[in-house]
Design a protein around this motif. Structure first.
Motif, PDB file in Angstrom:
ATOM      1  N   GLN A  56       0.818  -1.216   0.000  1.00  0.00           N
ATOM      2  CA  GLN A  56       0.000   0.000   0.000  1.00  0.00           C
ATOM      3  C   GLN A  56       0.855   1.270   0.000  1.00  0.00           C
ATOM      4  OE1 GLN A  56      -2.638  -1.734   3.285  1.00  0.00           O
ATOM      5  NE2 GLN A  56      -4.028  -0.368   2.207  1.00  0.00           N
ATOM      6  N   HIS A 154       0.389  -9.459   4.386  1.00  0.00           N
ATOM      7  CA  HIS A 154      -0.678  -8.448   4.480  1.00  0.00           C
ATOM      8  C   HIS A 154      -1.363  -8.419   3.104  1.00  0.00           C
ATOM      9  CE1 HIS A 154      -2.107  -4.555   6.513  1.00  0.00           C
ATOM     10  NE2 HIS A 154      -2.792  -4.634   5.381  1.00  0.00           N
ATOM     11  N   PHE A 155      -2.139  -9.434   2.825  1.00  0.00           N
ATOM     12  CA  PHE A 155      -2.944  -9.615   1.598  1.00  0.00           C
ATOM     13  C   PHE A 155      -2.137  -9.943   0.334  1.00  0.00           C
ATOM     14  CE2 PHE A 155      -5.953  -6.205   3.558  1.00  0.00           C
ATOM     15  CZ  PHE A 155      -6.501  -7.141   4.412  1.00  0.00           C
ATOM     16  N   ASN A 198      -2.271 -10.731   8.298  1.00  0.00           N
ATOM     17  CA  ASN A 198      -3.173  -9.616   8.540  1.00  0.00           C
ATOM     18  C   ASN A 198      -4.553  -9.968   7.994  1.00  0.00           C
ATOM     19  OD1 ASN A 198      -3.728  -6.619   9.047  1.00  0.00           O
ATOM     20  ND2 ASN A 198      -4.354  -6.859   6.906  1.00  0.00           N
ATOM     21  N   GLU A 199      -5.543  -9.950   8.852  1.00  0.00           N
ATOM     22  CA  GLU A 199      -6.962 -10.080   8.463  1.00  0.00           C
ATOM     23  C   GLU A 199      -7.261 -11.144   7.416  1.00  0.00           C
ATOM     24  OE1 GLU A 199      -8.529  -6.374   7.166  1.00  0.00           O
ATOM     25  OE2 GLU A 199      -8.147  -5.372   9.047  1.00  0.00           O
ATOM     26  N   ASN A 320      -7.862  -5.397  14.446  1.00  0.00           N
ATOM     27  CA  ASN A 320      -8.068  -4.237  13.573  1.00  0.00           C
ATOM     28  C   ASN A 320      -9.548  -3.898  13.681  1.00  0.00           C
ATOM     29  OD1 ASN A 320      -5.455  -4.588  12.787  1.00  0.00           O
ATOM     30  ND2 ASN A 320      -5.902  -5.125  10.657  1.00  0.00           N
ATOM     31  N   TYR A 322     -12.634  -1.158  12.588  1.00  0.00           N
ATOM     32  CA  TYR A 322     -13.096   0.009  11.822  1.00  0.00           C
ATOM     33  C   TYR A 322     -14.544   0.373  12.102  1.00  0.00           C
ATOM     34  CZ  TYR A 322      -8.670   0.125   9.418  1.00  0.00           C
ATOM     35  OH  TYR A 322      -7.336   0.257   9.156  1.00  0.00           O
ATOM     36  N   GLU A 382      -4.869  -1.814  14.107  1.00  0.00           N
ATOM     37  CA  GLU A 382      -5.351  -0.827  13.128  1.00  0.00           C
ATOM     38  C   GLU A 382      -6.658  -0.216  13.608  1.00  0.00           C
ATOM     39  OE1 GLU A 382      -5.871  -1.904   8.967  1.00  0.00           O
ATOM     40  OE2 GLU A 382      -4.096  -3.183   9.113  1.00  0.00           O
ATOM     41  N   TRP A 420      -4.304   3.733  11.707  1.00  0.00           N
ATOM     42  CA  TRP A 420      -4.182   3.491  10.270  1.00  0.00           C
ATOM     43  C   TRP A 420      -4.652   4.751   9.565  1.00  0.00           C
ATOM     44  CZ3 TRP A 420      -2.175  -0.423   7.315  1.00  0.00           C
ATOM     45  CH2 TRP A 420      -2.354  -0.256   5.939  1.00  0.00           C
ATOM     46  N   GLU A 427      -5.545   2.082  -1.366  1.00  0.00           N
ATOM     47  CA  GLU A 427      -6.571   1.384  -0.586  1.00  0.00           C
ATOM     48  C   GLU A 427      -7.193   0.249  -1.420  1.00  0.00           C
ATOM     49  OE1 GLU A 427      -7.279   1.250   2.519  1.00  0.00           O
ATOM     50  OE2 GLU A 427      -9.111   0.087   2.295  1.00  0.00           O
ATOM     51  N   TRP A 428      -6.373  -0.708  -1.798  1.00  0.00           N
ATOM     52  CA  TRP A 428      -6.815  -1.916  -2.486  1.00  0.00           C
ATOM     53  C   TRP A 428      -7.778  -1.614  -3.621  1.00  0.00           C
ATOM     54  CZ3 TRP A 428      -3.009  -4.727  -1.188  1.00  0.00           C
ATOM     55  CH2 TRP A 428      -2.497  -4.687   0.082  1.00  0.00           C
ATOM     56  N   PHE A 436      -6.912   7.899   4.312  1.00  0.00           N
ATOM     57  CA  PHE A 436      -6.762   7.461   5.704  1.00  0.00           C
ATOM     58  C   PHE A 436      -5.614   8.164   6.426  1.00  0.00           C
ATOM     59  CE2 PHE A 436      -9.248   3.759   4.309  1.00  0.00           C
ATOM     60  CZ  PHE A 436      -9.983   3.455   5.448  1.00  0.00           C
TER      61      PHE A 436
END
Ligand code: BGC
Length: 467
Positions: A56, A154-155, A198-199, A320, A322, A382, A420, A427-428, A436
């Motif tokens: 990112q 992370h993805f 991550n997630e 994380n 949100y 996050e 974050w 952002e993907w 952010f």
């Protein structure tokens, strides 16, 4: 007789729903008009940090070997896939400047990730130039007393790993484990705090159900299998890393996003939320708390596994957070259920609402079911807001820090909080539209400038550590 039976069944269903509504996982709400958010304080030992992730902050140009490199951003207006991720914040070329920003903020930690594709561009061949960049990063962070918290996945992962089917196949787990062993051998003296993933619930659902991320599949069973393999990969990586460096701390970063029924009494909304919470949340918490994996939707998928070792393979748990999502019945709509908002809720640019009570609930739930049983700490790895107008950021930060403070005051073992993100970044699938960053980036000039709304966070950090 039949009519009486029907009435009786309806009554029973109604009573069960009423009981459920009254006693189960209800939506927590605080009266913010009575709360003084300025009154909070944190212990000096509490870790305040900022978070980012390699892909990112680097984009496609700086990470040519990633499974995301060829991803094109969908242009909302034309509905066409346009540009790639470009150079994003061009992090390696602005390293000194960005570390100077962190130093100025007085943060104690920086959470970042390794770009596996840059480090191992071909299976088994490691790129020493790429490795040197991370050594440089850690050296500079340490010079300023900033602790690195590093995530191994992370993805993103290498193209070669994607071509093999990534985590769809159990036999591929060994490639990830080899990478982790190599990394801890290489960086174990620089980095004490590690997270394997991550997630992964997001990774599995976005890529295998909703199809918005690579590998763009739509198959619920595949998502369940991928998630299962990722959790198994965590356990295997934990052991092989600890064998090499027993004193590193290895955790897992999980996204908590509660699904709440709009009407607590509504069985349809409650059942949908129940299954969504299971798939997005319980599946991970249960795996680490008792070693059972159950990804199931009745009559549809049922993927299970057992791994009694899992609870022994985690030194900390990263949350994380949100927001939460409210589901409301929409009998005449396309999907029967839709995402809804309460009139008083404030939306962020991602259409998620500001719901700090949810962070409190997340800490409470993870602690009660997992971390307090295992005697391990929680880190909020996050939490942040996309706010292009910068007119909600300050409120967001104040309220979430209040929720965090309250959780710590109530006895929950939370050791750190990462905002974050330090900088605006890629952002993907939403590209660069989501802002952010505590620092705005002008992507033409790469100039960084502090957003006004970020000052609240900086003040709390100063108040905590002095200066
Ligand atoms: C991810 C980040 C992402 C952030 C904001 C988290 O789900 O870990 O990569 O940028 O949310 O959407």
């Amino acid at each position: 007789m039949k009519a009486i039976l029907k009435l009786f069944i309806i009554m029973i269903i109604f009573l069960v729903c009423l009981w459920w509504a009254l006693f189960h996982r209800s939506e927590l709400r605080w009266d913010w008009t009575t709360i003084n958010v300025a009154k909070i304080s944190f212990d000096k030992k509490f870790i305040f940090g900022v978070a980012g992730a390699a892909y990112q902050y680097l984009g496609s140009e700086n990470s040519p070997n990633s499974n995301w490199t060829d991803f094109r951003i969908l242009d909302k207006a034309s509905q066409e896939f346009g540009s790639k991720a470009g150079v994003s914040a061009d992090f390696w070329n602005h390293l000194d400047d960005d570390i100077a920003l962190m130093k100025e903020m007085k943060i104690k930690a920086f959470r970042f990730s390794f770009e596996w594709g840059d480090i191992e561009p071909e299976q088994g061949n490691y790129d020493h130039q790429a490795i040197a960049k991370y050594h440089d990063l850690f050296g500079k962070l340490r010079e300023h007393g900033i602790e690195p918290f590093m995530t191994l996945h992370h993805f993103t992962h290498p193209k070669w790993f994607e071509a093999m089917g990534g985590f769809e196949h159990e036999k591929n787990i060994e490639y990830f484990v080899n990478f982790c062993s190599f990394m801890v051998q290489e960086f174990g003296d620089d980095v004490r705090m590690w997270a394997t993933f991550n997630e992964p619930t997001l990774y599995a659902t976005q890529g295998y159900i909703w199809s918005v991320w690579p590998p763009h599949q739509m198959n619920i069973a595949s998502a369940g299998i991928v998630l299962k393999h990722i959790l198994q990969a965590h356990v295997a990586a934990y052991h092989s890393m600890k064998k090499k460096k027993p004193d590193v701390r290895i955790g897992f970063v999980h996204s908590v996003m509660q699904f709440d029924p709009y009407h607590a009494w509504n069985p349809l909304e409650r059942i949908a939320c129940y299954y969504l919470n299971r798939i997005y949340h319980d599946v991970v918490v249960n795996f680490f708390s008792n070693g059972t994996y159950a990804f199931n939707i009745p009559f549809y998928v049922n993927i299970t596994a057992e791994n009694a070792d899992a609870p022994h393979t985690i030194d900390f748990f990263g949350i994380n957070y949100y927001s939460h999502v409210l589901l409301k019945t929409d009998l005449f709509g396309e999907d029967i259920l839709k995402i809804a908002y309460r009139p008083e809720e404030i939306k962020t640019d991602t259409d998620l609402v500001i719901y700090p009570e949810g962070l409190y609930r997340a800490i409470q739930d993870v602690s009660d079911r997992l971390t307090s049983k295992l005697h391990i700490p929680i880190y909020i790895t996050e939490n942040g807001i996309a706010d292009v107008r910068d007119d909600r950021r300050a409120l967001f930060i104040e309220r979430y820090l209040y929720a965090l403070h309250k959780a710590i005051e109530d006895g929950y073992d939370v050791r750190g909080y990462f905002y974050w993100s330090l900088l605006d970044n890629f952002e993907w699938h939403l590209g660069y539209s989501m802002k952010f960053g505590l620092y705005h980036i002008d992507f033409q000039t790469q100039k960084r400038s502090l957003r006004c709304g970020a000052n609240v966070f900086l003040d709390v950090i100063k108040k905590t550590y002095g200066g």
